[in-house]
Design an enzyme around this catalytic site. Sequence first.
Site, PDB file in Angstrom:
ATOM      1  N   HIS A 170      59.635   4.796 -17.619  1.00 13.38           N
ATOM      2  CA  HIS A 170      58.599   3.893 -17.100  1.00 13.38           C
ATOM      3  C   HIS A 170      57.691   4.630 -16.118  1.00 13.38           C
ATOM      4  CE1 HIS A 170      60.060  -0.037 -18.605  1.00 13.38           C
ATOM      5  NE2 HIS A 170      61.237   0.562 -18.585  1.00 13.38           N
ATOM      6  N   CYS A 207      58.918   2.617 -23.030  1.00 12.51           N
ATOM      7  CA  CYS A 207      60.214   1.959 -23.192  1.00 12.51           C
ATOM      8  C   CYS A 207      60.207   1.051 -24.423  1.00 12.51           C
ATOM      9  CB  CYS A 207      60.618   1.251 -21.901  1.00 12.51           C
ATOM     10  SG  CYS A 207      62.388   0.860 -21.827  1.00 12.51           S
ATOM     11  N   GLU A 240      54.897   3.788 -15.062  1.00  8.22           N
ATOM     12  CA  GLU A 240      54.222   2.830 -14.186  1.00  8.22           C
ATOM     13  C   GLU A 240      55.051   2.518 -12.937  1.00  8.22           C
ATOM     14  OE1 GLU A 240      56.832   0.246 -16.783  1.00  8.22           O
ATOM     15  OE2 GLU A 240      55.743   2.139 -16.991  1.00  8.22           O
TER      16      GLU A 240
END
Length: 192
Positions: free
Chosen positions: A171, A78, A173
């Site tokens: 993202h 990002c 994660e």
Amino acid sequence: MKTVGILALQGDFDKHQKMLDSLGVNVLLVKTVAELLKCGGLIVPGGESTTLSLLLKKHDMWKPVIEFAQDHPVFGTCAGLIMLSKTITREPVDTLGLIDIETARNAYGRQVDSFIDDVRLELNGKTEKYEGVFIRAPRIVSCGNGVKPLGWHNDNVVLAEQGNILVASFHPELSDDPMVHQYFLDKINQIL
């Protein structure tokens, strides 16, 4: 495996740490050049790219990160993608220029326009469906020579690499699937 650093000046570094912890990786939250030099690779997390740019300069980490990236894998997600991009076409910000892509900031809209949708990844010769979490996400507008697209949301490239640099506009994660992080760890293992 050598320690994986996560730039911890600003942004969502804690979620990357949890993902790497789940993979049994030794993690160092990087705030100084000395910490950076202890790492075999670096993740530049999401956050706010203008703030991240200012903090890298304030902490005298701008040039060291560029030098580190010459022979270590670096993964930007990002805002991290924005920081690693060569060119920004919308709302310009100073970037490290480590991957030959043109990027538009906040191209998918504001915070309220954030969304989760499937992306198609092509990693290690296999095509996989992956949950992409897009939060005020940048869009890769174009890829230069030597940049290899690895993931798409509809027709838009959302994951790409050039040499030891990997970027994602989403993202990973925030997904339960460690596939993208594992791909980055494999890049580190190939170099060590």
